[in-house]
Every structure is written in C-alpha cells, then in structure tokens.
Design a protein around this motif. Structure first.
Motif, PDB file in Angstrom:
ATOM      1  N   ARG A   1       0.740  -1.347  -0.618  1.00 37.77           N
ATOM      2  CA  ARG A   1       0.178   0.137  -0.214  1.00 37.77           C
ATOM      3  C   ARG A   1       1.206   1.256   0.049  1.00 37.77           C
ATOM      4  NH1 ARG A   1      -3.477   1.829  -2.360  1.00 37.77           N
ATOM      5  NH2 ARG A   1      -4.753   0.827  -2.214  1.00 37.77           N
ATOM      6  N   GLU A   2       1.924   1.127   0.763  1.00 38.25           N
ATOM      7  CA  GLU A   2       2.948   2.680   1.086  1.00 38.25           C
ATOM      8  C   GLU A   2       3.623   2.571  -0.855  1.00 38.25           C
ATOM      9  OE1 GLU A   2       6.545   4.249   3.298  1.00 38.25           O
ATOM     10  OE2 GLU A   2       5.301   2.119   4.151  1.00 38.25           O
ATOM     11  N   ALA A   3       3.989   1.186  -0.963  1.00 31.19           N
ATOM     12  CA  ALA A   3       4.694   1.783  -2.495  1.00 31.19           C
ATOM     13  C   ALA A   3       3.616   2.421  -3.854  1.00 31.19           C
ATOM     14  CB  ALA A   3       5.321   0.548  -2.266  1.00 31.19           C
ATOM     15  N   VAL A   4       2.542   1.945  -3.505  1.00 29.02           N
ATOM     16  CA  VAL A   4       1.955   2.072  -4.757  1.00 29.02           C
ATOM     17  C   VAL A   4       0.096   2.622  -4.067  1.00 29.02           C
ATOM     18  CG1 VAL A   4       2.842   0.126  -5.864  1.00 29.02           C
ATOM     19  CG2 VAL A   4       0.812  -0.286  -5.257  1.00 29.02           C
ATOM     20  N   ASP A   5      -0.203   3.780  -5.658  1.00 36.12           N
ATOM     21  CA  ASP A   5      -1.390   4.046  -4.901  1.00 36.12           C
ATOM     22  C   ASP A   5      -2.110   3.476  -5.667  1.00 36.12           C
ATOM     23  OD1 ASP A   5      -4.003   5.150  -4.061  1.00 36.12           O
ATOM     24  OD2 ASP A   5      -2.792   7.665  -5.312  1.00 36.12           O
ATOM     25  N   VAL A   6      -2.152   2.278  -5.718  1.00 37.49           N
ATOM     26  CA  VAL A   6      -4.013   1.996  -7.110  1.00 37.49           C
ATOM     27  C   VAL A   6      -4.898   0.828  -5.847  1.00 37.49           C
ATOM     28  CG1 VAL A   6      -1.775   1.334  -9.420  1.00 37.49           C
ATOM     29  CG2 VAL A   6      -1.886  -0.908  -7.102  1.00 37.49           C
ATOM     30  N   ASP A   7      -5.622   0.504  -6.777  1.00 38.41           N
ATOM     31  CA  ASP A   7      -6.711  -0.214  -6.210  1.00 38.41           C
ATOM     32  C   ASP A   7      -5.820  -2.192  -6.079  1.00 38.41           C
ATOM     33  OD1 ASP A   7      -8.545   1.418  -6.249  1.00 38.41           O
ATOM     34  OD2 ASP A   7      -9.086  -0.140  -8.277  1.00 38.41           O
ATOM     35  N   LEU A   8      -6.168  -2.679  -4.301  1.00 38.42           N
ATOM     36  CA  LEU A   8      -5.494  -3.327  -4.166  1.00 38.42           C
ATOM     37  C   LEU A   8      -6.209  -4.776  -3.569  1.00 38.42           C
ATOM     38  CD1 LEU A   8      -2.366  -2.406  -1.997  1.00 38.42           C
ATOM     39  CD2 LEU A   8      -2.190  -2.681  -4.334  1.00 38.42           C
ATOM     40  N   MET A   9      -6.374  -6.376  -3.778  1.00 36.26           N
ATOM     41  CA  MET A   9      -7.598  -7.131  -3.471  1.00 36.26           C
ATOM     42  C   MET A   9      -6.057  -7.889  -2.686  1.00 36.26           C
ATOM     43  SD  MET A   9      -7.648  -5.436  -6.789  1.00 36.26           S
ATOM     44  CE  MET A   9      -9.143  -5.253  -8.094  1.00 36.26           C
ATOM     45  N   VAL A  10      -6.912  -8.233  -1.758  1.00 40.48           N
ATOM     46  CA  VAL A  10      -6.133  -9.667  -0.649  1.00 40.48           C
ATOM     47  C   VAL A  10      -6.905 -10.405  -0.966  1.00 40.48           C
ATOM     48  CG1 VAL A  10      -5.772 -10.032   1.315  1.00 40.48           C
ATOM     49  CG2 VAL A  10      -4.842  -7.667   0.708  1.00 40.48           C
ATOM     50  N   GLU A  11      -6.205 -11.757  -0.935  1.00 41.56           N
ATOM     51  CA  GLU A  11      -6.507 -12.924  -1.918  1.00 41.56           C
ATOM     52  C   GLU A  11      -6.221 -13.759   0.000  1.00 41.56           C
ATOM     53  OE1 GLU A  11      -8.553 -15.964  -2.357  1.00 41.56           O
ATOM     54  OE2 GLU A  11      -7.609 -15.275  -4.982  1.00 41.56           O
ATOM     55  N   GLY A  12      -7.574 -14.623   0.373  1.00 43.37           N
ATOM     56  CA  GLY A  12      -7.572 -15.296   1.439  1.00 43.37           C
ATOM     57  C   GLY A  12      -7.779 -16.589   1.331  1.00 43.37           C
ATOM     58  N   HIS A  13      -7.663 -17.093  -0.669  1.00 40.50           N
ATOM     59  CA  HIS A  13      -7.426 -18.628  -0.464  1.00 40.50           C
ATOM     60  C   HIS A  13      -8.611 -19.758   0.463  1.00 40.50           C
ATOM     61  CE1 HIS A  13      -4.020 -17.471  -3.674  1.00 40.50           C
ATOM     62  NE2 HIS A  13      -5.375 -18.368  -4.148  1.00 40.50           N
ATOM     63  N   ALA A  14      -9.658 -19.072   0.796  1.00 38.60           N
ATOM     64  CA  ALA A  14     -10.288 -20.591   1.865  1.00 38.60           C
ATOM     65  C   ALA A  14      -9.674 -20.567   2.438  1.00 38.60           C
ATOM     66  CB  ALA A  14     -11.806 -20.695   0.859  1.00 38.60           C
ATOM     67  N   ARG A  15      -8.965 -19.858   3.358  1.00 38.29           N
ATOM     68  CA  ARG A  15      -7.862 -20.544   3.995  1.00 38.29           C
ATOM     69  C   ARG A  15      -8.201 -20.456   5.780  1.00 38.29           C
ATOM     70  NH1 ARG A  15      -2.818 -20.527   3.210  1.00 38.29           N
ATOM     71  NH2 ARG A  15      -2.669 -19.648   0.596  1.00 38.29           N
ATOM     72  N   PHE A  16      -9.140 -19.544   6.722  1.00 41.69           N
ATOM     73  CA  PHE A  16      -8.752 -19.342   7.067  1.00 41.69           C
ATOM     74  C   PHE A  16      -9.673 -19.688   8.378  1.00 41.69           C
ATOM     75  CE2 PHE A  16      -6.265 -16.039   5.332  1.00 41.69           C
ATOM     76  CZ  PHE A  16      -4.626 -16.383   6.155  1.00 41.69           C
ATOM     77  N   ALA A  17      -9.999 -19.786   9.876  1.00 42.15           N
ATOM     78  CA  ALA A  17     -11.042 -20.256  10.144  1.00 42.15           C
ATOM     79  C   ALA A  17     -11.557 -18.861  10.873  1.00 42.15           C
ATOM     80  CB  ALA A  17     -10.924 -21.313  11.824  1.00 42.15           C
ATOM     81  N   MET A  18     -12.629 -18.688  11.662  1.00 43.11           N
ATOM     82  CA  MET A  18     -13.368 -17.405  11.401  1.00 43.11           C
ATOM     83  C   MET A  18     -13.274 -16.737  12.620  1.00 43.11           C
ATOM     84  SD  MET A  18     -16.522 -16.244  11.197  1.00 43.11           S
ATOM     85  CE  MET A  18     -17.669 -14.339  11.380  1.00 43.11           C
ATOM     86  N   PRO A  19     -12.511 -16.656  13.716  1.00 43.28           N
ATOM     87  CA  PRO A  19     -11.535 -16.270  14.473  1.00 43.28           C
ATOM     88  C   PRO A  19     -10.471 -15.323  13.931  1.00 43.28           C
ATOM     89  CG  PRO A  19     -12.038 -17.696  15.476  1.00 43.28           C
ATOM     90  CD  PRO A  19     -12.142 -18.084  14.020  1.00 43.28           C
ATOM     91  N   THR A  20      -9.359 -15.976  13.062  1.00 45.50           N
ATOM     92  CA  THR A  20      -8.495 -15.530  12.574  1.00 45.50           C
ATOM     93  C   THR A  20      -8.626 -14.433  10.500  1.00 45.50           C
ATOM     94  OG1 THR A  20      -7.238 -17.481  12.542  1.00 45.50           O
ATOM     95  CG2 THR A  20      -6.782 -15.955  10.609  1.00 45.50           C
ATOM     96  N   ALA A  21     -10.249 -15.053  10.455  1.00 45.08           N
ATOM     97  CA  ALA A  21     -10.535 -13.988   9.081  1.00 45.08           C
ATOM     98  C   ALA A  21     -10.737 -12.455  10.155  1.00 45.08           C
ATOM     99  CB  ALA A  21     -11.193 -15.247   9.035  1.00 45.08           C
TER     100      ALA A  21
END
Length: 392
Positions: A191-211
């Motif tokens: 985010r600090e490096a680029v001023d564009v739209d960013l999407m973060v991928e979770g790859h359907a990997r986390f339990a509810m507390p972590t998500a």
C-alpha cells in the motif's frame, strides 16, 4: 431434448462433426483446450484448464463429445448445456463444470464465426468500450515486505491500476502471531509503494477467529476487497463475517453453476461474485449468474487464473454485463510462447483490454507450439511453504 436431434433444421455453422483436446505445458501450470469442428469447415475453441486434473478434463471432453455433441447444432447452446449437465448426471464439481464451460465457449466461438460477428455481439453486446483488468501472479519471489513492494511498483509501471495478492504464505486455519504480523506488514508495504486498487486473496483458508481478526488488521490499507477469507464449507458464516467487514468481501470461484451459487445468493455471502468462465458454465451460465447478482445488488469480478484464451473469452462475456467491475488476469506472468499457442488472444494495454473485432473469440490454437511444449502434469501446492515463488 436429452438426445442429439438431427432432424431439425440446422443453423449456419452446420453440425458438430469432431471434437479434440490439446494441452500446453508452462512453468506454472498446464493449459488445456477443447476444439470443436463442424461439417461446414468451421472450428471453435474453449478452455478446459484444471490446475491439477488436465488429463481428466480432456478425457471427459472426449467422452461427452461422443454422448452429447457429435451431430448437434452449435447454435442450440441451451439444449447442449442441459444435455451435458443433466444427461451426464453432473451434480456440480470441478472436472464436469470445466468441461461444460469450455465446450460452451467453443460453441459461442463457432456461432460468432458462422455469423461473422464477435462473440460478445451474441451475449448482449457492449455497454462499455474497454474492460479494466487487474494483475495477479506478479509477486513471485521471496515473501517479505520489500520484495512485494518492489514488484508491485514494477507492475504498476506497466500500466495496471489494480493488483491482487496473497500475503499469507502457507497459512491454513490460523496464523501464528509472527506470521500474521508478517502478512500484514506485506500488505502495508504494498500500500505504501503504490497508489492503486489493492485486493487481498485469502484462498478460502482461515477459520472464523483468524478471518475476523484479519478484517481489523487490514482495515487501514483501503482494500478494494478481501477475497475468500473463509472455506466455503462454512458458507453461512460468510454473511456474519461480511457484516463485520470494513471492506467488500468477494468470492465464488469454486462454484460451477447456478445450483452451487444458490447458497451464496441465498445467504448474501459476498458483495462481489467471482465466477470463472472456464469453470462456472461458460457464457450461457455466467450471464445468468450476473443477472442473479444484480438482483442481490452484487458486483461481478470474474475469476481468471487461466490462459489468455480464457481472458479473451471473459472479455467477450463481461462487455454486456451492467454490474461488471473488473477482470482478473495472469497474462503478464506467462511465457511468450503461450501467446503464440493461442494466437489472436486480446492483449492487455495499460491495465485494460479493448473491444474485440474478429469473428467469434478471434483465437486460433497453433498445434506446432503445443507439440513443442508438452504438458508437465506438475502439482502446484497452495499450502506448501514457498508456493508463491511458483518455481516447482
């Protein structure tokens, strides 16, 4: 209806006479295709890539051709879709979903060629003059904030206005304190490096507390969306998580037709659906999914981790979608010979793809290139340490 009818008048493409499959090896994954021929000398192509089961999709495409395609009129897309799905007793799943999708793409390619119009003219025309795309697959290398930041700058310098990435390494279920901090630091650095739209991928990997914690941790970084934070075995909890989220939640790439998407719509699980044109039923089905998404005030951002053929087909599909937002592409990370193999695939220019002009999809498969680059059948393990290097 569930058998090929050869007595009805036939359209300008003639009848399907032959079906073949081809697979191309690359450093990342194998790309597989179906090519459908008619007795009028036309051929249409579609993508049937599976990240791990290319042999299976090719085998099923050949078997389905014998059962449902030979002798059929390519213009009967709805009937052919039903015949493949219902007649083959498909009940969802990746291999069958991919084959139906690729065959459907090839039928629209054939129809466009027979009528001498681009495929998008058969799917609602265009309500935009170009398609915005985002880059994925750009973050190969070491998993540290500085490397991600530098690579992000390089991609943005090529004209992309949106990037997606998975900063979480081989995390599954939970993240240790160290791994969580490292992942968030990577997002902060990008985010600090680029001023564009960013999407973060979770790859359907986390339990509810972590998500749930990640929602709070990622809030300062102005994300366009957080993708698939939970496994889809817990689809009902998506709506609960979405109520807590300070950014849009996206997902749906794992679903293969309207029946699998039904629970996503019923629970209002996401803000943005991500059907894949090579997995979710091709043109015929994805258009219906887009309409259902519009009823639920959802946007459409198709998943596309496949080859430039699927990118091109996806462009044709989304041009007429009023609720389309942006298209995924890995095209920038592929070897040059991939574009030689799928000649005519639409290029990405400054983060956008322009209106197609050629009949059908405008893509031809070049057999000689396929012969030079046979499939490797390698397994790319998303949960192995260092998967993001894509060097296995």
């Amino acid at each position: 209806m569930l058998t090929v009818n050869t007595t009805r008048p036939v359209g300008p493409a003639g009848r399907i006479s032959r079906v073949e499959t081809l697979t191309l090896g690359t450093a990342w994954r194998d790309f597989s295709y179906v090519r459908i021929h008619t007795d009028q000398g036309l051929s249409g192509v579609g993508e049937i890539t599976h990240p791990y089961r290319g042999r299976e999709t090719c085998s099923l495409a050949t078997a389905m051709a014998e059962r449902h395609l030979i002798g059929a009129d390519p213009f009967d897309v709805e009937e052919i879709w039903l015949r493949m799905y219902q007649g083959d007793f498909l009940r969802g799943g990746d291999v069958g979903g991919i084959v139906v999708s690729g065959v459907d793409q090839a039928l629209y390619d054939l129809m466009g060629k027979a009528l001498n119009v681009p495929a998008y003219r058969l799917t609602g025309g265009a309500c935009r003059s170009e398609v915005r795309v985002y880059a994925n697959g750009w973050y190969t290398g070491e998993r540290d904030p500085a490397t991600f930041a530098q690579k992000a700058k390089e991609v943005v310098a090529r004209g992309y206005t949106a990037l997606k990435f998975d900063p979480f390494g081989a995390g599954l279920g939970e993240l240790s304190r160290e791994e969580l901090r490292r992942s968030v630091d990577i997002v902060a650095a990008v985010r600090e490096a680029v001023d564009v739209d960013l999407m973060v991928e979770g790859h359907a990997r986390f339990a509810m507390p972590t998500a749930s914690r990640l929602l709070r941790e990622l809030e300062p970084y102005d994300l366009a969306w957080f993708e698939e934070p939970l496994p889809w075995t817990h689809i009902e909890r998506y709506a609960e998580l979405r109520q807590r989220a300070p950014m849009p939640i996206s997902g749906g790439e794992h679903f293969h037709n309207r029946y699998e998407f039904a629970r996503l719509f019923d629970t209002d699980a996401v803000d943005i659906i991500q059907p894949d044109l090579s997995m979710a039923g091709g043109f015929t089905e994805v258009r219906k999914l887009a309409v259902q998404a519009e009823v639920h005030a959802m946007l459409v951002a198709p998943h596309n981790s496949n080859s430039p053929l699927c990118t091109t087909a996806s462009v044709h599909a989304v041009l007429g979608m009023a609720n389309f937002t942006i298209l995924e592409t890995f095209d920038g990370m592929l070897e040059p010979y991939v574009f030689e193999a799928v000649r005519g695939a639409l290029p990405v220019v400054d983060g956008h793809i322009g209106l197609p002009g050629a009949p059908g999809l405008g893509v031809e498969l070049v057999d000689e290139v396929f012969e030079e680059h046979p499939p490797s059948h390698r397994f790319w393990n998303l949960f192995a340490e260092g998967w993001e290097k894509r060097d296995r």
